[in-house]
Design a protein around this motif. Structure first.
Motif, mmCIF file in Angstrom:
data_model
loop_
_atom_site.group_PDB
_atom_site.id
_atom_site.type_symbol
_atom_site.label_atom_id
_atom_site.label_comp_id
_atom_site.label_asym_id
_atom_site.label_seq_id
_atom_site.Cartn_x
_atom_site.Cartn_y
_atom_site.Cartn_z
ATOM 1 N N ASN A 411 -38.693 -1.876 -33.591
ATOM 2 C CA ASN A 411 -38.174 -2.116 -32.242
ATOM 3 C C ASN A 411 -39.203 -2.838 -31.376
ATOM 4 O O ASN A 411 -40.282 -3.209 -31.840
ATOM 5 C CB ASN A 411 -37.734 -0.790 -31.587
ATOM 6 C CG ASN A 411 -38.893 0.167 -31.376
ATOM 7 O OD1 ASN A 411 -40.071 -0.209 -31.476
ATOM 8 N ND2 ASN A 411 -38.574 1.412 -31.072
ATOM 9 N N GLU A 416 -41.047 1.672 -36.129
ATOM 10 C CA GLU A 416 -39.986 1.480 -37.121
ATOM 11 C C GLU A 416 -38.867 2.481 -36.856
ATOM 12 O O GLU A 416 -39.111 3.677 -36.718
ATOM 13 C CB GLU A 416 -40.537 1.677 -38.538
ATOM 14 C CG GLU A 416 -39.544 1.234 -39.603
ATOM 15 C CD GLU A 416 -40.100 1.348 -41.006
ATOM 16 O OE1 GLU A 416 -39.629 0.617 -41.884
ATOM 17 O OE2 GLU A 416 -41.016 2.168 -41.216
ATOM 18 N N VAL A 417 -37.658 1.971 -36.745
ATOM 19 C CA VAL A 417 -36.510 2.832 -36.461
ATOM 20 C C VAL A 417 -35.472 2.646 -37.558
ATOM 21 O O VAL A 417 -35.398 1.605 -38.203
ATOM 22 C CB VAL A 417 -35.886 2.517 -35.077
ATOM 23 C CG1 VAL A 417 -36.847 2.832 -33.967
ATOM 24 C CG2 VAL A 417 -35.438 1.066 -35.006
ATOM 25 N N THR A 419 -31.807 2.086 -39.259
ATOM 26 C CA THR A 419 -30.604 1.327 -38.930
ATOM 27 C C THR A 419 -29.493 2.265 -38.463
ATOM 28 O O THR A 419 -28.600 1.858 -37.732
ATOM 29 C CB THR A 419 -30.114 0.545 -40.156
ATOM 30 O OG1 THR A 419 -29.961 1.445 -41.275
ATOM 31 C CG2 THR A 419 -31.098 -0.541 -40.547
ATOM 32 N N GLU A 421 -29.868 4.677 -36.371
ATOM 33 C CA GLU A 421 -30.045 4.803 -34.926
ATOM 34 C C GLU A 421 -29.438 3.603 -34.211
ATOM 35 O O GLU A 421 -28.772 3.746 -33.182
ATOM 36 C CB GLU A 421 -31.537 4.918 -34.602
ATOM 37 C CG GLU A 421 -31.847 4.996 -33.102
ATOM 38 C CD GLU A 421 -33.332 5.133 -32.833
ATOM 39 O OE1 GLU A 421 -33.751 4.834 -31.707
ATOM 40 O OE2 GLU A 421 -34.072 5.535 -33.749
ATOM 41 N N ILE A 422 -29.649 2.417 -34.771
ATOM 42 C CA ILE A 422 -29.104 1.204 -34.161
ATOM 43 C C ILE A 422 -27.584 1.224 -34.204
ATOM 44 O O ILE A 422 -26.914 0.859 -33.229
ATOM 45 C CB ILE A 422 -29.652 -0.037 -34.895
ATOM 46 C CG1 ILE A 422 -31.172 -0.081 -34.774
ATOM 47 C CG2 ILE A 422 -29.045 -1.316 -34.327
ATOM 48 C CD1 ILE A 422 -31.829 -1.133 -35.632
ATOM 49 N N LEU A 448 -28.470 -4.742 -26.928
ATOM 50 C CA LEU A 448 -29.449 -4.056 -27.766
ATOM 51 C C LEU A 448 -30.855 -4.607 -27.548
ATOM 52 O O LEU A 448 -31.834 -3.861 -27.661
ATOM 53 C CB LEU A 448 -29.056 -4.166 -29.244
ATOM 54 C CG LEU A 448 -28.248 -2.958 -29.773
ATOM 55 C CD1 LEU A 448 -26.842 -2.975 -29.223
ATOM 56 C CD2 LEU A 448 -28.223 -2.929 -31.292
ATOM 57 N N THR A 449 -30.950 -5.897 -27.231
ATOM 58 C CA THR A 449 -32.264 -6.482 -26.948
ATOM 59 C C THR A 449 -32.884 -5.826 -25.724
ATOM 60 O O THR A 449 -34.084 -5.521 -25.700
ATOM 61 C CB THR A 449 -32.136 -8.003 -26.727
ATOM 62 O OG1 THR A 449 -31.624 -8.607 -27.923
ATOM 63 C CG2 THR A 449 -33.488 -8.610 -26.412
ATOM 64 N N LYS A 451 -32.401 -2.889 -24.805
ATOM 65 C CA LYS A 451 -32.794 -1.526 -25.175
ATOM 66 C C LYS A 451 -34.007 -1.512 -26.115
ATOM 67 O O LYS A 451 -34.449 -0.461 -26.553
ATOM 68 C CB LYS A 451 -31.614 -0.804 -25.839
ATOM 69 C CG LYS A 451 -30.453 -0.506 -24.893
ATOM 70 C CD LYS A 451 -29.320 0.205 -25.635
ATOM 71 C CE LYS A 451 -28.174 0.544 -24.696
ATOM 72 N NZ LYS A 451 -28.517 1.613 -23.758
ATOM 73 N N TYR A 453 -34.242 -3.451 -29.108
ATOM 74 C CA TYR A 453 -33.933 -3.702 -30.512
ATOM 75 C C TYR A 453 -33.645 -5.180 -30.721
ATOM 76 O O TYR A 453 -32.604 -5.688 -30.299
ATOM 77 C CB TYR A 453 -32.718 -2.870 -30.952
ATOM 78 C CG TYR A 453 -32.908 -1.384 -30.755
ATOM 79 C CD1 TYR A 453 -33.581 -0.617 -31.693
ATOM 80 C CD2 TYR A 453 -32.428 -0.747 -29.601
ATOM 81 C CE1 TYR A 453 -33.763 0.744 -31.514
ATOM 82 C CE2 TYR A 453 -32.610 0.613 -29.410
ATOM 83 C CZ TYR A 453 -33.280 1.353 -30.363
ATOM 84 O OH TYR A 453 -33.464 2.698 -30.169
ATOM 85 N N GLN A 454 -34.589 -5.879 -31.348
ATOM 86 C CA GLN A 454 -34.412 -7.292 -31.636
ATOM 87 C C GLN A 454 -33.526 -7.430 -32.867
ATOM 88 O O GLN A 454 -33.939 -7.104 -33.979
ATOM 89 C CB GLN A 454 -35.773 -7.958 -31.883
ATOM 90 C CG GLN A 454 -36.703 -7.913 -30.689
ATOM 91 C CD GLN A 454 -36.212 -8.780 -29.541
ATOM 92 O OE1 GLN A 454 -35.485 -9.743 -29.751
ATOM 93 N NE2 GLN A 454 -36.601 -8.425 -28.330
ATOM 94 N N ILE A 455 -32.320 -7.903 -32.671
ATOM 95 C CA ILE A 455 -31.358 -7.939 -33.759
ATOM 96 C C ILE A 455 -30.499 -9.184 -33.628
ATOM 97 O O ILE A 455 -30.152 -9.598 -32.510
ATOM 98 C CB ILE A 455 -30.500 -6.647 -33.741
ATOM 99 C CG1 ILE A 455 -29.658 -6.521 -35.003
ATOM 100 C CG2 ILE A 455 -29.646 -6.555 -32.513
ATOM 101 C CD1 ILE A 455 -29.021 -5.156 -35.158
#
Length: 478
Positions: A411, A416-417, A419, A421-422, A448-449, A451, A453-455
């Motif tokens: 994140n 490290e989180v 998936t 959780e995402i 999500l960014t 929050k 979370y780069q996705i």
């Protein structure tokens, strides 16, 4: 400097291939690791029946109560191969004292469809082809493979010559008539139409819904309601009623087997019990219904004797030795299985300790088979066998071991989180969105960014699909 010749003079094109020969105990252990609890119990009972050297503890109880048992006879060992526990009458039941709960799960979609096919009045050829088609469907109940490719597979695997026309007939008139309604569809539109056609209450809303999907599916998916109203000459309220009917249909009929159609269940006994004793997580394996088998004392004593000199005595001695060795290997494999199971589950619990303390899914850390293999020193394939088809009973529910494994990502804070959780955040965001203006994948990326979370948008689409969340325009409500 010349490079060292790693082929050690074996000649051009020759290589050294290392092979490992598995011992009988290793082979037995591998097979036993794959078995969930109930199948292990059945395997042990079968082994007792087939190997007279193995002894059930019930036998000792009967001896203690004075029940006479037939003595070991070499002729019986050689000719009849009668397990010793069958040589006396036992009317006493074992007090199993179960400490673990069982729970019921519905039969699989594949099993259910095959059962239903077995009740249809069709010939064997048609039943065989129908079974093959069912086996080609995905877990949601869709047949995504073209019939053309199935024609080739049927010939290669079953040796049956067929064509698309015959398979289409079987698909539509046999498989698509099964429960849950909608199985066997080749796309979403067909799945929805199968469900609409099956409705007995033919209300105007149902009729309009069927007309929309048959003639104006593209317009429906794009929410061009005005065009639909014009083409069908219906009002806005009638379109809304039809939309409500369609919205309540099941997009994944195979995933709803548990709720929709069958009471046939099978009992699942957890392979592990996890208890929280004042913050100390304790893992145990169930033992209440697995016989504590051992080698019979009669055969132990027999093995200490020298074999006789006659041909019959030598053959009997050889037979007993084979059964004796097999029994020893089986007992050792059982012990190794239990040890491997315990080590693996302990490692999983320690790795996910924060999660197992309260059952909060957001506390699940990214974990793959390799992580547990490194902790336990076991091969990844061994860990995979332990995890497959196994369940654990926890203070907050019963879960398959696969539930605790997931990939991870980093994140915005460099942590490290999981998936998982995402996906939870993604699902919560969709659940709380304005349904008149649902969030697009791009907007979900931005959310999500923010929050941390780069996705990517592609990953959002992938997770959304795994969560059975439709695209934005399909989530829009009038």
């Amino acid at each position: 400097m010349a490079k060292e010749n790693t082929k050690s003079g074996l000649g051009i094109g020759q290589t050294v291939i290392q092979t490992q020969t598995l011992t009988p105990i290793q082979i037995q252990t591998i097979k036993l690791l794959e078995l969930p609890y109930l199948e292990l119990e059945q395997k042990i009972q079968k082994e007792i029946e087939e190997n007279p050297v193995l002894e059930d503890p019930v036998e000792e109880e009967n001896e203690e109560t004075g029940q006479e048992r037939k003595k070991l006879s070499l002729s019986e060992v050689k000719d009849d191969n009668i397990p010793s526990y069958k040589l006396y009458v036992n009317n006493r039941g074992r007090d199993e004292k179960p400490q673990y709960n069982t729970f019921s799960v519905k039969e699989s979609l594949y099993q259910s469809l095959l059962s239903q096919l077995g009740l249809r009045r069709i010939d064997q050829r048609r039943r065989t082809l129908a079974s093959f088609i069912v086996g080609s469907m995905d877990s949601s109940g869709y047949l995504t493979r073209p019939l053309e490719s199935l024609v080739n597979d049927v010939y290669l695997r079953l040796g049956i010559e067929t064509d698309e026309k015959e398979l289409e007939d079987i698909l539509v008139n046999d498989i698509q008539q099964l429960d849950p309604v909608g199985v066997g569809a080749r796309n979403t539109r067909e799945c929805l139409l199968i469900q609409l056609k099956a409705k007995e209450n033919r209300t105007p809303a149902v009729e309009h819904a069927q007309q929309i999907l048959q003639g104006y599916y593209e317009e429906f998916t794009r929410k061009h309601f005005e065009k639909i109203m014009s083409k069908l000459s219906i009002t806005e309220d009638e379109v809304k009623d039809a939309y409500d009917v369609i919205r309540k249909l099941n997009l994944h009929p195979g995933g709803q087997v548990d709720d929709s159609y069958t009471d046939q269940t099978m009992q699942i006994v957890p392979d592990f019990l996890l208890e929280n004793e004042d913050g100390n997580l304790v893992v145990t394996l169930p033992k209440f219904n697995i016989p504590k088998i051992k080698v019979s004392k009669d055969y132990e004593k027999y093995m200490e004797k020298k074999p006789g000199s006659t041909k019959a005595e030598k053959e009997a001695s050889s037979f007993v030795k084979t059964k004796y060795d097999s029994a020893k290997w089986f007992l050792e494999a059982i012990n190794r299985r239990q040890d491997t199971m315990q080590r693996t589950m302990d490692a999983i619990v320690n790795f996910q300790k924060e999660y197992f303390l309260d059952g909060d899914d957001t506390k699940l850390k990214p974990m793959v088979l390799r992580n547990i293999a490194e902790i336990t020193g076991l091969d990844i394939s061994t860990v995979s066998r332990v995890v497959s088809s196994k369940y654990v009973q926890t203070p907050f529910g019963i879960y398959p071991l696969k539930h605790f494994f997931s990939e991870g990502m980093v994140n915005g804070s460099g942590e490290e989180v999981s998936t998982r959780e995402i996906k939870k955040i993604l699902k919560d965001s969709v659940d709380n969105e304005d349904k008149s203006q649902p969030l697009t994948d791009e907007e979900l990326v931005d959310l999500l960014t923010k929050k941390g979370y780069q996705i990517s948008r592609r990953t959002i689409a992938k997770y959304r699909s795994q969560l059975d969340i439709p695209i934005a325009r399909m989530r829009r409500e009038i």
